[in-house]
Design a protein around this motif. Structure first.
Motif, PDB file in Angstrom:
ATOM      1  N   PHE A 256       0.654  -1.247   0.376  1.00  0.00           N
ATOM      2  CA  PHE A 256      -0.066   0.509  -0.203  1.00  0.00           C
ATOM      3  C   PHE A 256       0.987   1.531   0.451  1.00  0.00           C
ATOM      4  CE2 PHE A 256      -2.316  -3.459   1.817  1.00  0.00           C
ATOM      5  CZ  PHE A 256      -3.340  -3.315   1.519  1.00  0.00           C
ATOM      6  N   ASP A 257       0.646   1.892  -1.115  1.00  0.00           N
ATOM      7  CA  ASP A 257       0.661   3.059  -0.652  1.00  0.00           C
ATOM      8  C   ASP A 257       0.924   5.075   0.205  1.00  0.00           C
ATOM      9  OD1 ASP A 257       3.419   3.311  -2.252  1.00  0.00           O
ATOM     10  OD2 ASP A 257       2.162   2.804  -4.064  1.00  0.00           O
ATOM     11  N   ASP A 258      -1.282   4.069   0.631  1.00  0.00           N
ATOM     12  CA  ASP A 258      -2.394   4.589   0.812  1.00  0.00           C
ATOM     13  C   ASP A 258      -2.275   4.357   2.004  1.00  0.00           C
ATOM     14  OD1 ASP A 258      -3.868   6.950   0.053  1.00  0.00           O
ATOM     15  OD2 ASP A 258      -5.006   5.254   0.040  1.00  0.00           O
ATOM     16  N   ALA A 259      -1.955   5.334   3.379  1.00  0.00           N
ATOM     17  CA  ALA A 259      -3.550   4.885   4.471  1.00  0.00           C
ATOM     18  C   ALA A 259      -4.908   4.317   4.109  1.00  0.00           C
ATOM     19  CB  ALA A 259      -2.620   6.037   5.041  1.00  0.00           C
ATOM     20  N   ASP A 260      -5.248   5.347   3.750  1.00  0.00           N
ATOM     21  CA  ASP A 260      -7.024   5.100   3.057  1.00  0.00           C
ATOM     22  C   ASP A 260      -7.007   3.463   2.233  1.00  0.00           C
ATOM     23  OD1 ASP A 260      -8.018   6.798   4.412  1.00  0.00           O
ATOM     24  OD2 ASP A 260      -7.927   8.210   2.774  1.00  0.00           O
ATOM     25  N   GLU A 261      -5.857   3.220   2.035  1.00  0.00           N
ATOM     26  CA  GLU A 261      -6.282   1.821   0.924  1.00  0.00           C
ATOM     27  C   GLU A 261      -5.530   0.786   1.738  1.00  0.00           C
ATOM     28  OE1 GLU A 261      -7.087   1.079  -1.966  1.00  0.00           O
ATOM     29  OE2 GLU A 261      -8.017   3.170  -2.101  1.00  0.00           O
TER      30      GLU A 261
ATOM     31  N   MET B  91       2.053   4.617   8.232  1.00  0.00           N
ATOM     32  CA  MET B  91       2.170   6.294   7.382  1.00  0.00           C
ATOM     33  C   MET B  91       1.532   7.134   7.768  1.00  0.00           C
ATOM     34  SD  MET B  91       0.766   3.325   4.204  1.00  0.00           S
ATOM     35  CE  MET B  91       1.552   3.838   3.066  1.00  0.00           C
ATOM     36  N   LEU B  92       1.336   7.813   8.845  1.00  0.00           N
ATOM     37  CA  LEU B  92       0.573   9.007   9.093  1.00  0.00           C
ATOM     38  C   LEU B  92       1.986   9.878  10.348  1.00  0.00           C
ATOM     39  CD1 LEU B  92      -3.273   8.163   8.948  1.00  0.00           C
ATOM     40  CD2 LEU B  92      -2.228   8.813   7.125  1.00  0.00           C
TER      41      LEU B  92
ATOM     42  N   LYS C 125       4.279   8.859   9.598  1.00  0.00           N
ATOM     43  CA  LYS C 125       6.070   8.733   9.943  1.00  0.00           C
ATOM     44  C   LYS C 125       7.053   8.186  11.008  1.00  0.00           C
ATOM     45  CE  LYS C 125       5.785   9.869   5.391  1.00  0.00           C
ATOM     46  NZ  LYS C 125       4.352   8.899   5.063  1.00  0.00           N
TER      47      LYS C 125
ATOM     48  N   ASN D 272       6.835   4.921   3.889  1.00  0.00           N
ATOM     49  CA  ASN D 272       5.961   5.854   2.791  1.00  0.00           C
ATOM     50  C   ASN D 272       4.902   4.648   1.862  1.00  0.00           C
ATOM     51  OD1 ASN D 272       6.742   8.521   3.165  1.00  0.00           O
ATOM     52  ND2 ASN D 272       8.365   8.338   1.419  1.00  0.00           N
ATOM     53  N   ARG D 273       5.752   4.147   1.138  1.00  0.00           N
ATOM     54  CA  ARG D 273       5.002   2.719   1.394  1.00  0.00           C
ATOM     55  C   ARG D 273       4.617   1.725   2.433  1.00  0.00           C
ATOM     56  NH1 ARG D 273       6.766   0.306  -4.181  1.00  0.00           N
ATOM     57  NH2 ARG D 273       5.995   2.189  -4.878  1.00  0.00           N
TER      58      ARG D 273
END
Ligand code: AMP
Ligand code: GLY
Length: 425
Positions: free
Chosen positions: A123-128, A170-171, A173, A180-181
């Protein structure tokens, strides 16, 4: 030959100790080194990540071979920088060190080439990631894609913990850009084994097995650390396991890297889990383990410089790796409070006692020490690794614990159950 080792921990101490025994070597340097390494090598005040300075030093001093101990400079391209100056260096280039540097890369590689590992998603995106977790099974494992000092792995028992983990990585950090990924991975159970190997791009030669103890406290409790102790060989690394790994994991990994245009030369460290369904790769590292090196290297019979050179020259198939038919245990002496907060600068005594027993198979490898006004003092969380050999694992363990009593410093802390698993073998 003039040899330079890059790094400053117990692993690099073990490497320097071994390299100093090579008939080929007349002069050894270590950058930056530590107080124990200084016994075998001239320590040079250049940091392991000062890549241009390291390459310049090697060029200016006609270094014939440089050996990179640590992961960060490998992932950052130290080998490429040396090669650009026409210097001989042992370790993978940047495009191959990604095997350790990116979990997403290594997982995709294993999937593409059918190398057994845990099921996963990237995942590159926290929501996903959060959406995916809603329907996942628990426990589940979250991993930062990039290097995070061995701390970027979170095992989450339920949805709440996993959501908090995604936030941490992810958020918030907490592991910087390494997060980031992220890889989210199936939780596996079983014994862990570390298998280190030499690789020359085509040929892979397996070293003797080992097992690490990553948690700070007895009974595998407390925080993850860089490693609190090791034993070698692992009694759980049976012939059956070895055969399976030879068939599905070791050569398959080397061939996969070559097929991807990322020919790997150096050390591949296979972090394996022996699950009920068979061995699975937990992770790859692109260098010796620390403190695996402190139990594997003392048992190695070969001249290690011959092996480094064979990897660089692509002639590893001519080398037969040989290990002593015995066992070794390493117990790390840390500073109380490690891995969070601890004092430094405390005087260490008793190192000479271990030295006096070296011929009997007792060694002390410095991890975080410094020489101040002629006195060796603590200079890190992990201070020393005390290694002892024995005819059997039990004997080696008893010897190692005996030797830990020879050394004293204020706030000395160790685990008391390194190698406990030996009793269950
Ligand atoms: P790694 O840095 O990937 O080796 O992970 C650090 C530690 O986390 C490993 O040594 C295991 O103890 C644990 N771990 C990693 N991945 C998994 C997994 N898929 N299932 C269970 N434990 C894991
Ligand atoms: N001992 C584990 C490591 O070096 O990554």
């Amino acid at each position: 030959m003039k040899v330079l080792v890059v790094g400053s921990g117990g692993r690099e101490h073990a490497l320097c100790w071994k390299i100093a025994q090579s008939k080929k070597v007349d002069k050894l340097y270590c950058a930056p080194g530590n107080a124990g390494i200084a016994e075998y090598a001239e320590c040079v005040a250049i940091g392991a990540m000062e890549i241009d300075k390291l390459a310049q030093f090697a060029a200016d001093n006609q270094i014939d071979l440089t050996v990179i101990g640590m992961d960060d400079p490998l992932v950052a391209g130290v080998v490429d920088a040396f090669e650009a100056k026409g210097l001989r260096v042992f370790g993978p280039r940047k495009n191959a060190a990604i095997l350790e540097g990116s979990k997403a890369f290594s997982k995709d590689l294993m999937k593409k080439y059918n190398i057994p590992t845990a099921a996963y998603e990237t995942f590159d995106d926290a929501d996903e990631a959060l959406k995916y977790l809603e329907t996942a099974d628990f426990p589940i494992v979250l991993k930062t894609d990039g290097l995070a000092l061995g701390k970027g792995v979170l095992i989450c028992n339920d949805l709440e913990e996993a959501k908090a983990g995604v936030k941490t990585i992810m958020l918030d950090k907490q592991f910087g850009n390494a997060g980031n990924r992220m890889v989210i991975e199936e939780f596996m159970t079983g014994r862990e084994v570390s298998v280190l190997s030499f690789v020359d791009g085509d040929t892979i030669k397996i070293m003797t097995s080992a097992q690490d103890h990553k948690r700070a406290g007895d009974g595998d409790t407390g925080l993850n650390t860089g490693g609190m102790g090791t034993f070698s060989p692992s009694p759980f690394y049976t012939e059956e396991v070895d055969e399976f790994c030879k068939k599905y994991i070791y050569q398959a990994t080397v061939d996969a890297m070559k097929a991807e245009g990322r020919t790997f030369k150096g050390i591949i460290f296979f972090g394996l889990m022996l699950t009920p369904k068979g061995p699975r790769v937990l992770e790859y590292n692109a260098r010796f383990g620390d403190p695996e090196a402190q139990v594997v290297i003392p048992r190695m019979k070969n001249d290690i410089v011959d092996v480094f050179e064979a990897c660089i020259d692509g002639t590893l198939s001519d080398i037969e790796l040989e290990f002593e038919d015995n066992a070794a245990v390493c117990v790390v002496l840390a500073s109380k409070g490690y891995p969070v907060k601890y004092d430094k600068g405390l005087p260490i005594s008793g190192l000479d006692t271990v030295k006096a027993h070296e011929a009997e198979g007792y060694y002390v490898f410095h991890a975080g020490t410094k020489l101040v006004d002629g006195q060796i003092v603590t200079n890190g969380g992990r201070v020393l690794g005390v290694t002892a050999k024995g005819a059997t694992l039990k004997e080696a363990r008893a010897n190692a614990y005996k030797a830990t009593e020879w050394i004293e410093f204020a706030n000395k802390y160790k685990r008391n159950d390194i190698g406990k698993a030996i009793d269950e073998a």
